[in-house]
Design a protein around this motif. Sequence first.
Motif, PDB file in Angstrom:
ATOM      1  N   TYR A 173       0.835  -1.198   0.000  1.00  0.00           N
ATOM      2  CA  TYR A 173       0.000   0.000   0.000  1.00  0.00           C
ATOM      3  C   TYR A 173       0.873   1.253   0.000  1.00  0.00           C
ATOM      4  CZ  TYR A 173      -3.897  -3.034   1.346  1.00  0.00           C
ATOM      5  OH  TYR A 173      -4.847  -4.008   1.383  1.00  0.00           O
ATOM      6  N   ALA A 174       0.383   2.291  -0.682  1.00  0.00           N
ATOM      7  CA  ALA A 174       0.963   3.632  -0.557  1.00  0.00           C
ATOM      8  C   ALA A 174       0.179   4.375   0.509  1.00  0.00           C
ATOM      9  CB  ALA A 174       0.884   4.372  -1.894  1.00  0.00           C
ATOM     10  N   ALA A 175       0.870   5.046   1.414  1.00  0.00           N
ATOM     11  CA  ALA A 175       0.196   5.665   2.556  1.00  0.00           C
ATOM     12  C   ALA A 175       0.912   6.945   2.941  1.00  0.00           C
ATOM     13  CB  ALA A 175       0.150   4.711   3.751  1.00  0.00           C
ATOM     14  N   GLY A 176       0.144   7.883   3.471  1.00  0.00           N
ATOM     15  CA  GLY A 176       0.686   9.082   4.081  1.00  0.00           C
ATOM     16  C   GLY A 176       0.576   8.983   5.588  1.00  0.00           C
ATOM     17  N   VAL A 177       1.604   9.427   6.304  1.00  0.00           N
ATOM     18  CA  VAL A 177       1.638   9.343   7.769  1.00  0.00           C
ATOM     19  C   VAL A 177       1.953  10.727   8.316  1.00  0.00           C
ATOM     20  CG1 VAL A 177       2.763   8.302   9.778  1.00  0.00           C
ATOM     21  CG2 VAL A 177       2.376   6.928   7.718  1.00  0.00           C
ATOM     22  N   ALA A 178       1.130  11.186   9.247  1.00  0.00           N
ATOM     23  CA  ALA A 178       1.352  12.471   9.912  1.00  0.00           C
ATOM     24  C   ALA A 178       1.187  12.270  11.412  1.00  0.00           C
ATOM     25  CB  ALA A 178       0.374  13.527   9.410  1.00  0.00           C
ATOM     26  N   VAL A 179       2.077  12.863  12.197  1.00  0.00           N
ATOM     27  CA  VAL A 179       2.045  12.800  13.659  1.00  0.00           C
ATOM     28  C   VAL A 179       1.827  14.216  14.158  1.00  0.00           C
ATOM     29  CG1 VAL A 179       3.235  12.112  15.763  1.00  0.00           C
ATOM     30  CG2 VAL A 179       3.622  10.836  13.641  1.00  0.00           C
ATOM     31  N   GLY A 180       0.691  14.446  14.806  1.00  0.00           N
ATOM     32  CA  GLY A 180       0.359  15.777  15.290  1.00  0.00           C
ATOM     33  C   GLY A 180      -0.353  15.723  16.613  1.00  0.00           C
ATOM     34  N   PHE A 181      -1.477  16.451  16.704  1.00  0.00           N
ATOM     35  CA  PHE A 181      -2.136  16.602  17.999  1.00  0.00           C
ATOM     36  C   PHE A 181      -3.655  16.457  17.918  1.00  0.00           C
ATOM     37  CE2 PHE A 181       1.811  18.955  17.898  1.00  0.00           C
ATOM     38  CZ  PHE A 181       2.443  18.555  19.059  1.00  0.00           C
ATOM     39  N   THR A 182      -4.285  16.667  16.765  1.00  0.00           N
ATOM     40  CA  THR A 182      -5.743  16.598  16.664  1.00  0.00           C
ATOM     41  C   THR A 182      -6.136  15.680  15.508  1.00  0.00           C
ATOM     42  OG1 THR A 182      -5.811  18.534  15.203  1.00  0.00           O
ATOM     43  CG2 THR A 182      -6.045  18.933  17.568  1.00  0.00           C
ATOM     44  N   ARG A 183      -7.345  15.177  15.590  1.00  0.00           N
ATOM     45  CA  ARG A 183      -7.828  14.206  14.623  1.00  0.00           C
ATOM     46  C   ARG A 183      -7.859  14.773  13.204  1.00  0.00           C
ATOM     47  NH1 ARG A 183     -11.275   9.808  16.018  1.00  0.00           N
ATOM     48  NH2 ARG A 183     -11.280   9.349  18.244  1.00  0.00           N
ATOM     49  N   PHE A 184      -8.639  15.835  13.035  1.00  0.00           N
ATOM     50  CA  PHE A 184      -8.863  16.342  11.688  1.00  0.00           C
ATOM     51  C   PHE A 184      -7.578  16.861  11.065  1.00  0.00           C
ATOM     52  CE2 PHE A 184     -10.069  19.360   8.442  1.00  0.00           C
ATOM     53  CZ  PHE A 184     -11.091  18.704   7.781  1.00  0.00           C
ATOM     54  N   HIS A 185      -6.758  17.540  11.858  1.00  0.00           N
ATOM     55  CA  HIS A 185      -5.545  18.116  11.302  1.00  0.00           C
ATOM     56  C   HIS A 185      -4.557  17.033  10.857  1.00  0.00           C
ATOM     57  CE1 HIS A 185      -6.205  22.234  13.484  1.00  0.00           C
ATOM     58  NE2 HIS A 185      -7.149  21.937  12.607  1.00  0.00           N
ATOM     59  N   THR A 186      -4.379  16.000  11.652  1.00  0.00           N
ATOM     60  CA  THR A 186      -3.464  14.929  11.235  1.00  0.00           C
ATOM     61  C   THR A 186      -4.013  14.203  10.002  1.00  0.00           C
ATOM     62  OG1 THR A 186      -4.527  13.460  12.859  1.00  0.00           O
ATOM     63  CG2 THR A 186      -2.493  14.571  13.515  1.00  0.00           C
ATOM     64  N   LEU A 187      -5.337  14.023   9.924  1.00  0.00           N
ATOM     65  CA  LEU A 187      -5.921  13.384   8.749  1.00  0.00           C
ATOM     66  C   LEU A 187      -5.707  14.243   7.507  1.00  0.00           C
ATOM     67  CD1 LEU A 187      -7.627  11.238   7.346  1.00  0.00           C
ATOM     68  CD2 LEU A 187      -9.673  12.432   8.144  1.00  0.00           C
ATOM     69  N   ALA A 188      -5.942  15.554   7.622  1.00  0.00           N
ATOM     70  CA  ALA A 188      -5.758  16.438   6.471  1.00  0.00           C
ATOM     71  C   ALA A 188      -4.308  16.461   6.021  1.00  0.00           C
ATOM     72  CB  ALA A 188      -6.235  17.848   6.822  1.00  0.00           C
ATOM     73  N   LEU A 189      -3.377  16.465   6.952  1.00  0.00           N
ATOM     74  CA  LEU A 189      -1.962  16.504   6.577  1.00  0.00           C
ATOM     75  C   LEU A 189      -1.491  15.158   6.040  1.00  0.00           C
ATOM     76  CD1 LEU A 189      -0.644  18.597   9.590  1.00  0.00           C
ATOM     77  CD2 LEU A 189      -0.810  19.336   7.206  1.00  0.00           C
ATOM     78  N   ALA A 190      -2.056  14.057   6.530  1.00  0.00           N
ATOM     79  CA  ALA A 190      -1.700  12.747   5.990  1.00  0.00           C
ATOM     80  C   ALA A 190      -2.228  12.573   4.573  1.00  0.00           C
ATOM     81  CB  ALA A 190      -2.244  11.634   6.892  1.00  0.00           C
ATOM     82  N   ARG A 191      -3.358  13.218   4.273  1.00  0.00           N
ATOM     83  CA  ARG A 191      -3.920  13.118   2.931  1.00  0.00           C
ATOM     84  C   ARG A 191      -3.181  14.004   1.940  1.00  0.00           C
ATOM     85  NH1 ARG A 191     -10.445  12.993   3.272  1.00  0.00           N
ATOM     86  NH2 ARG A 191     -10.104  12.583   1.065  1.00  0.00           N
ATOM     87  N   HIS A 192      -2.499  15.018   2.430  1.00  0.00           N
ATOM     88  CA  HIS A 192      -1.864  15.971   1.527  1.00  0.00           C
ATOM     89  C   HIS A 192      -0.379  16.128   1.872  1.00  0.00           C
ATOM     90  CE1 HIS A 192      -1.109  19.460  -0.942  1.00  0.00           C
ATOM     91  NE2 HIS A 192      -0.705  20.145   0.103  1.00  0.00           N
ATOM     92  N   GLY A 193       0.461  15.775   0.952  1.00  0.00           N
ATOM     93  CA  GLY A 193       1.876  16.110   1.061  1.00  0.00           C
ATOM     94  C   GLY A 193       2.708  15.242   1.954  1.00  0.00           C
ATOM     95  N   SER A 194       2.213  14.071   2.414  1.00  0.00           N
ATOM     96  CA  SER A 194       3.037  13.226   3.289  1.00  0.00           C
ATOM     97  C   SER A 194       3.242  11.837   2.695  1.00  0.00           C
ATOM     98  CB  SER A 194       2.389  13.094   4.677  1.00  0.00           C
ATOM     99  OG  SER A 194       1.103  12.530   4.572  1.00  0.00           O
TER     100      SER A 194
END
Length: 543
Positions: A173-194
Amino acid sequence: MARPPQPALFLDAPPAGGGLARAREHVPEDSLLPAPPARLACAHLPAFPLQVLLRRRPELRGAPVAVLRREGPQAEVLWASQAARRRGVARGMRCAAARSLVPELHAEPVPEDILEEAADELLRALLRRSPRVEPCLDPRGAFWLDPSGLERLQGDLPTWAGALRRDLEALGYAAGVAVGFTRFHTLALARHGSLTAPLVLASPAEEAARVGAVPLAALDLSPVLQDTLEKLGISTLGGFLALPAADVRTRLGSAAAALHARASGREHAPLRPSQPEDPPEVALEIDPPDDDRERLLFALKEPLACLLRQVCTGGDALVELRLTLELDHEDPAVTTVEPAAPLQAEPDDLLQLLDLLRLRLDGLTLAAPVKRAVLVGLGARARAEQLALLRGRGRDLAAAARALARVRAAFGEQAVTRAALRSAHLPEASFAWEPVSEVTCPIVHDLPANHHEALAAPPLCRRLLPRPVPLPRRDEADEHWLAASGLVRGAVVRMAGPYRVSGGWWAREVERDYYFAETSHGDIAWLFYDRPRDRWYIHGILD
């Protein structure tokens, strides 16, 4: 009796001018510091149904592929591969319209049970990186993870996020991974540019700054809402969050207001970890150890019936049986049995499963007597059969599926295959063998009025040899030169051709002239003359 310890009390010195002393509990200075914000990670697999389809059908990678909502020419396209998008196929398009743009488009729906199976496999893989994982239902293919407390086991956050992404890549699988602090923000950043590298944010302020630059096109908004925001000149998530919350509900609707509340962080929900259910398992101790197949099968009959009842509890049906035979002082023997159709807790289904298990046991080589047997049953949601619609054609597909299941049980999973076409310039590379999981009725096209005469003379079938067989040097005067191969009989009476096949200049140049050669015995051979090698080869026989 000893008195329980009392909290330490300190008396403040009375203020000047008198007054009562004030007592206060001693509080350590470290506890007065604000607690660091809780960490949250998100792993997002873009176009999850399309990735599942390409993972199951790797021969389609690089080809124009679309995932449909359902079968049929008017079905909606949910996802399209990059090759299909480059040629104009877009989400929301009808299948017929997409095929008018790309005639060779491969389009099919991905069943829900296949998506659930893939999501469960991903959940098990992610649980090896964090004990707290929550699958996201919208969008499908996203997971939130709790990375806290794992530094001493798996390294710091960048190391942990990189290992998580490599685990997903190892599964295909191709996947984006983001580690942050809130649900929506980590999801948005994982979907874009990671997708190129995991993103690890140092602070909530950095998270808010980065998420404000996320384009709205990366959030999979409804076409109506995205078009409305574009008309207002809003193209990023930061511009959308700058709108007043009250006006968003009034002017854009409740769905946009709910999105605005989640994106602004006004909605908080604790992580709800999910654990995959372990499949039912039944173990049988065999004392003394035994390697007689008949006695083993008799001993396994009652545990097998018990396992079948456990799997079918709640409306499921058994789709796979895993058997582990623990041997005396030897490595265990592990095998699987897959029935032709999901089995229920019925006597006939139990007999069918016992028959498949007997065939599989007969094919096993046991290095030592069996001391313990473990049965694991994998179930799936049972679906109503619709094969009765095809009975009028005289084909019992259920019986055919049971016969193929017996062949697989006796000779292994790779014993039943079918040819699947592949895009290649050489005949031997134009197809590949793939396992047959179910029996389907062939598509019968509209037949001409004289179809009875056509069926009386069926078309010839070309049987390719595993490798082209070199022929002896051809002597024009020798009519039996082809019979020297031992594959055909008689003298060559006529030849049809040549049919040129060439290519492969980027690796090894291929230039072949194919012919159909008929002999005096009625045999027909498919052979070619290899120009670079100056040699004749026989490639197939026509039956």
